[in-house]
Design an enzyme around this catalytic site. Structure first.
Site, PDB file in Angstrom:
ATOM      1  N   SER A   1       2.281   2.591   5.279  1.00 43.31           N
ATOM      2  CA  SER A   1       2.424   1.649   4.419  1.00 43.31           C
ATOM      3  C   SER A   1       1.684   0.695   5.348  1.00 43.31           C
ATOM      4  O   SER A   1       1.817   0.298   6.403  1.00 43.31           O
ATOM      5  CB  SER A   1       3.436   1.991   4.310  1.00 43.31           C
ATOM      6  OG  SER A   1       4.132   0.979   3.765  1.00 43.31           O
TER       7      SER A   1
ATOM      8  N   TYR B   1      12.556  -0.467   5.077  1.00 41.18           N
ATOM      9  CA  TYR B   1      10.900   0.863   4.722  1.00 41.18           C
ATOM     10  C   TYR B   1      10.129   0.326   5.857  1.00 41.18           C
ATOM     11  O   TYR B   1       9.293   1.204   6.206  1.00 41.18           O
ATOM     12  CB  TYR B   1      11.267   0.497   3.202  1.00 41.18           C
ATOM     13  CG  TYR B   1       9.586   1.537   2.383  1.00 41.18           C
ATOM     14  CD1 TYR B   1       9.865   2.552   2.983  1.00 41.18           C
ATOM     15  CD2 TYR B   1       8.359   0.305   2.860  1.00 41.18           C
ATOM     16  CE1 TYR B   1       8.692   3.035   1.701  1.00 41.18           C
ATOM     17  CE2 TYR B   1       7.473   1.173   1.955  1.00 41.18           C
ATOM     18  CZ  TYR B   1       7.274   2.633   1.768  1.00 41.18           C
ATOM     19  OH  TYR B   1       5.788   3.247   1.500  1.00 41.18           O
TER      20      TYR B   1
END
Length: 245
Positions: A138, A151
């Site tokens: 990501s 995250y």
């Protein structure tokens, strides 16, 4: 025809990628934690394509089960040409801040389980001296931000691991792809307000297939996220601390 293992196959991005593989006749081994969703996806893929489709239900946090799963996939497809790791969760940052247990579970799901799989797959592909390993990381891993740093830190770990793995496996002729999506409109992000920077899973899937068919490396998808994150990474810390990101 390629023989491809897709882990976390029922995610929106992985499903869209699997459809592209199926339409060109690739053989697929799909792994996910929800058997009902796996069967729906497999049925769709069988209608679309000519290749073999096999499914396996597995909790990917059960890292002791990874090696046997990969062995079953290899046996079912009679070899592996490529693997895509696409599982993960979008962490609840506020909840993680209040719970060490939840924070560590998010790190396990989004980083450690992927690293376990990568370690096993790397040894297989290195020994056969061909193939491709791709992982969905990501843009969140490029710099820690207060809104999602649990995250983001997990994805940063995966990105760094893949960087070293890519250098190692290049000598064996194995490509390693790090996929860094930006905002993607999926069920996991259904509660977010959408805007012009958001992409659909099909666009990300097309970029993944193109990268996996190529020489590997690190891709941002859509492409403009490379420049957005270049700017974010270079904001001075004294200014960055004041931003609401």
């Amino acid at each position: 025809m390629k023989k491809i293992l897709i882990i976390g196959a029922t995610s929106a991005i992985a499903g869209a990628t699997a459809r592209l593989f199926a339409e060109r006749g690739d053989a697929l081994y799909l792994v996910g934690r929800n058997n009902d969703k796996l069967q729906v996806l497999a049925g769709d893929l069988r209608v679309r394509g000519r290749g073999q489709v096999v499914t396996e239900e597995l909790d990917l946090n059960d890292m002791a089960a990874h090696e046997a799963m990969i062995a079953r996939a290899t046996a079912a497809l009679q070899g592996l040409d490529a693997a895509l790791i696409a599982h993960g969760t979008l962490s609840d940052q506020s909840a993680c801040q209040a719970s060490v247990e939840m924070t560590l579970m998010e790190i396990k799901t989004n980083a450690l389980s992927a690293i376990s799989l990568l370690t096993l797959l790397a040894n297989i592909f290195e020994a056969q001296k061909q193939g491709c390993i791709a992982v969905i990381s990501s843009v969140a891993g490029d710099r820690g931000r207060q809104s999602n740093y649990v995250y983001g830190s997990a994805k940063a770990m995966v990105t760094a691991f893949l960087s070293g793995l890519r250098q190692r496996l290049a000598k064996a002729g194995v490509s390693v792809v790090t996929v860094k999506p930006g905002f993607v409109d999926t069920p996991m992000t259904s509660g977010f307000k959408k805007g012009p920077l958001w992409a659909v899973p099909e666009k990300v899937a097309a970029d993944i297939v193109h990268a996996m068919d190529g020489k590997g490396g690190e891709i941002y998808t859509p492409w403009f996220w490379r420049f957005i994150m270049l700017i974010i990474r270079h904001i001075p810390e004294v200014i960055f601390k004041r931003l609401r990101l």
